[in-house]
Design a protein around this motif. Structure first.
Motif, PDB file in Angstrom:
ATOM      1  N   LEU A   1      -1.134  16.576   2.277  1.00 51.97           N
ATOM      2  CA  LEU A   1      -2.438  16.650   2.927  1.00 51.97           C
ATOM      3  C   LEU A   1      -3.425  15.693   2.260  1.00 51.97           C
ATOM      4  N   THR A   2      -3.399  15.649   0.932  1.00 51.24           N
ATOM      5  CA  THR A   2      -4.276  14.733   0.198  1.00 51.24           C
ATOM      6  C   THR A   2      -3.971  13.285   0.558  1.00 51.24           C
ATOM      7  N   VAL A   3      -2.674  12.943   0.626  1.00 53.59           N
ATOM      8  CA  VAL A   3      -2.272  11.572   0.954  1.00 53.59           C
ATOM      9  C   VAL A   3      -2.745  11.196   2.356  1.00 53.59           C
ATOM     10  N   ALA A   4      -2.703  12.144   3.289  1.00 51.54           N
ATOM     11  CA  ALA A   4      -3.112  11.860   4.663  1.00 51.54           C
ATOM     12  C   ALA A   4      -4.612  11.636   4.782  1.00 51.54           C
ATOM     13  N   GLU A   5      -5.396  12.301   3.911  1.00 47.58           N
ATOM     14  CA  GLU A   5      -6.850  12.265   4.071  1.00 47.58           C
ATOM     15  C   GLU A   5      -7.569  11.338   3.101  1.00 47.58           C
ATOM     16  N   GLN A   6      -7.004  11.100   1.930  1.00 45.15           N
ATOM     17  CA  GLN A   6      -7.762  10.426   0.873  1.00 45.15           C
ATOM     18  C   GLN A   6      -6.982   9.248   0.291  1.00 45.15           C
ATOM     19  N   PRO A   7      -7.307   8.006   0.697  1.00 47.05           N
ATOM     20  CA  PRO A   7      -6.684   6.852   0.039  1.00 47.05           C
ATOM     21  C   PRO A   7      -7.193   6.713  -1.388  1.00 47.05           C
ATOM     22  N   HIS A   8      -6.382   6.190  -2.278  1.00 54.34           N
ATOM     23  CA  HIS A   8      -6.810   5.973  -3.647  1.00 54.34           C
ATOM     24  C   HIS A   8      -6.267   4.633  -4.129  1.00 54.34           C
ATOM     25  N   THR A   9      -6.712   4.202  -5.285  1.00 48.60           N
ATOM     26  CA  THR A   9      -6.289   2.913  -5.843  1.00 48.60           C
ATOM     27  C   THR A   9      -5.337   3.164  -7.005  1.00 48.60           C
ATOM     28  N   PRO A  10      -4.033   2.945  -6.801  1.00 49.01           N
ATOM     29  CA  PRO A  10      -3.058   3.207  -7.865  1.00 49.01           C
ATOM     30  C   PRO A  10      -2.930   2.021  -8.818  1.00 49.01           C
ATOM     31  N   ASP A  11      -2.016   2.132  -9.769  1.00 51.10           N
ATOM     32  CA  ASP A  11      -1.726   1.052 -10.715  1.00 51.10           C
ATOM     33  C   ASP A  11      -1.204  -0.156  -9.938  1.00 51.10           C
ATOM     34  N   PRO A  12      -1.844  -1.342 -10.059  1.00 49.91           N
ATOM     35  CA  PRO A  12      -1.373  -2.519  -9.315  1.00 49.91           C
ATOM     36  C   PRO A  12       0.076  -2.877  -9.615  1.00 49.91           C
ATOM     37  N   ALA A  13       0.533  -2.624 -10.837  1.00 51.90           N
ATOM     38  CA  ALA A  13       1.921  -2.954 -11.181  1.00 51.90           C
ATOM     39  C   ALA A  13       2.902  -2.122 -10.359  1.00 51.90           C
ATOM     40  N   VAL A  14       2.544  -0.862 -10.105  1.00 48.80           N
ATOM     41  CA  VAL A  14       3.416   0.002  -9.298  1.00 48.80           C
ATOM     42  C   VAL A  14       3.495  -0.515  -7.866  1.00 48.80           C
TER      43      VAL A  14
END
Length: 414
Positions: free
Chosen positions: A318-331
Motif C-alpha cells: 500500500l505504501t509503495v502504491a501511494e508514496q514514491p520515495h528516493t532510494p539509494d542511487p547505487a541500488v
C-alpha cells in the motif's frame, strides 16, 4: 551485416550544427567539417540534405553509401569510408564495454557514454572518427574533397548515428547483434571461472542461535481457531449499526489478535484509510466494499487499485502504491543494469528504461517496477487510462519481478 536505413530523421531549417543533437553526432559532423577547407561544398551539401536529396543510406563495415540526387536526372552514387577496427582492437573495445556495467546499459538506451570513448581512446582504440579518417567518394565529376554529394551523405548519416550509437559500431566493423553476443559470451565465461569464496566459519551469534534452536525449542503455539462472534443484544434502533456488521468487525478483531499471538504484526498500526483498504482486501462482499469507498471518500477505481496493492504486498504494498520515495542511487543503477541485460535477451527490439525516484518504467510496454522500503520490487501494469495497477507479488530480484508480468504485458500488446 549491411543494413538499409532511411534518410535523415530531422531536417533543420538552419545552422550547420543542427544535423545532430547529441555530442557523438556532433563529433561526426565536426570530423567532416574539419577534414576540408572547402566551406562552399559543405554548405551546398547541407542544402542538399535539408532538401531531402539523399536517398536511403546503407551502413556496412567500413562504409556508408547512398544515392544522392544532383543537378542531373540520374542520382550519383556517394559513399564515405571509415577504417574498421582490427580483431585485437575489437577485443580491447569489448573488454572496455564489459568492464563497466553502465556502458552497455547506456548503449542499449541509445546513448554513447563519454567514459567509454575516453577509455577506448586511452586503450588505443579509435571509436569516433578523426578528420583524417573520413574518406568520401562519389560518381560525380566534381573534383572536390568531399564533393557536395558526399558531404550531403555525411550530414544525413549524422542523424542516424545520433539516434543509434550502434550505427557507429557497425561502421567500425561489427553489428549490434555481434556485439551483444560477444558480450554475453564474456559474461558467461566470467561466471564459469569465478570461484566461490572460502568459508570463514560461523559467526558467534549464529552458532548460539543454532544451539538454542535445538536445546531451548519452545512448543509451537496452537493454530488460531475460527472465531464466530455473536452479539448478546441487538444494537438500538436509529444507531446506524447493524448486527451483521458488528459481528463481522468482532470476528476481524479476533482474527488479528490471533495473528499477533504467532508474531504476525503486519497491519498492526494502520490509519483509518489503510484499515479500510485492508478490510476491503479480505473480500467482505460488494455491499461492504461500496460502504468503505463512500466512507473513505476515495474514487472507486483508486480504491480498487489500493485493494489490489494490499493483496499483493500488505501494508508495504500500500505504501509503495501511494508514496514514491528516493532510494539509494547505487541500488537503482544496479537494478537498471540487470534489467537492461535481461531485456536484451527477452525482447526482439531495444526497450528503453525510464527511471524516476524508486520507479523503473519500460517505455512502450506498460510495465513499471517500484522499489519498496523493504528492498523488494513491486511490478505494476498500466491500463488503457494510463493508471498503474499492482500486478504480482514483490520480489527481491528486479529481473524476477519483471519476468512475473512480462508475458502478461506482451500478450496484452499483441
Amino acid at each position: 551485416m549491411s543494413s538499409s536505413i532511411p534518410g535523415p530523421r530531422r531536417a533543420p531549417a538552419r545552422g550547420k550544427r543542427d544535423f545532430a543533437a547529441t555530442w557523438w553526432g556532433q563529433a561526426w559532423v565536426t570530423a567532416l567539417e574539419d577534414s576540408t577547407l572547402d566551406a562552399g561544398r559543405l554548405s551546398r551539401g547541407r542544402t542538399y540534405t535539408r532538401k531531402g536529396m539523399v536517398g536511403p543510406t546503407t551502413i556496412a563495415p567500413g562504409q556508408v553509401k547512398a544515392a544522392v540526387q544532383g543537378s542531373r536526372p540520374r542520382p550519383y552514387r556517394s559513399s564515405v569510408h571509415l577504417a574498421v577496427l582490427t580483431d585485437a582492437q575489437w577485443d580491447t573495445l569489448l573488454d572496455t564495454i564489459a568492464a563497466r556495467a553502465g556502458h552497455l546499459a547506456a548503449l542499449l538506451d541509445g546513448e554513447m557514454p563519454t567514459e567509454l570513448v575516453d577509455d577506448a581512446r586511452q586503450a588505443g582504440v579509435p571509436l569516433l572518427p578523426q578528420p583524417t579518417e573520413l574518406d568520401p567518394a562519389c560518381s560525380c565529376p566534381d573534383w572536390g574533397y568531399p564533393c557536395k554529394h558526399a558531404a550531403a551523405l555525411c550530414y544525413a548519416i549524422a542523424a542516424t548515428i545520433d539516434a543509434d550509437p550502434f550505427a557507429l559500431f557497425a561502421l567500425r566493423g561489427r553489428s549490434r547483434e555481434e556485439i551483444l553476443t560477444q558480450l554475453r559470451a564474456r559474461r558467461t565465461a566470467k561466471q564459469e571461472t569465478a570461484t566461490p569464496p572460502a568459508p570463514t566459519g560461523i559467526p558467534a551469534a549464529a552458532a548460539y542461535a543454532r544451539w538454542a534452536e535445538h536445546t531451548l525449542r519452545l512448543p509451537e503455539p496452537p493454530a488460531p481457531a475460527a472465531h464466530a462472534a455473536a452479539l448478546p443484544v441487538v444494537p438500538p434502533s436509529g444507531s446506524g449499526l447493524a448486527t451483521t456488521d458488528l459481528e463481522r468487525l468482532m470476528a476481524d478483531t479476533a482474527a488479528r489478535a490471533a495473528r499477533l499471538l504467532v508474531g504476525d504484526t503486519a497491519g498492526l498500526h494502520l490509519t483509518q484509510h489503510q484499515d479500510a483498504v485492508r478490510i476491503a482486501a479480505s473480500g467482505p462482499g460488494p455491499e461492504w466494499f461500496h460502504h468503505l469507498i463512500q466512507n473513505t471518500g476515495t474514487r472507486p477505481t483508486a480504491f480498487a487499485r489500493l485493494t489490489r496493492a494490499w493483496r499483493h504486498g500488505g501494508p508495504i504494498g500500500l505504501t509503495v502504491a501511494e508514496q514514491p520515495h528516493t532510494p539509494d542511487p547505487a541500488v537503482m543503477t544496479a537494478a537498471r543494469t540487470a534489467l537492461t541485460a535481461a531485456l536484451a535477451e527477452m525482447a526482439t527490439a531495444p526497450v528503453p528504461l525510464r527511471a524516476w525516484r524508486n520507479r523503473l518504467t519500460l517505455t512502450g510496454h506498460g510495465i513499471q517496477l517500484r522499489l519498496g522500503p523493504d528492498a523488494r520490487w513491486y511490478p505494476c501494469l498500466q491500463d488503457d487510462d494510463g493508471e498503474w495497477w499492482p500486478a504480482a507479488p514483490a520480489d527481491t530480484d528486479p529481473v524476477a519481478a519483471l519476468t512475473s508480468v512480462w508475458q502478461q504485458a506482451t500478450k496484452r500488446d499483441e
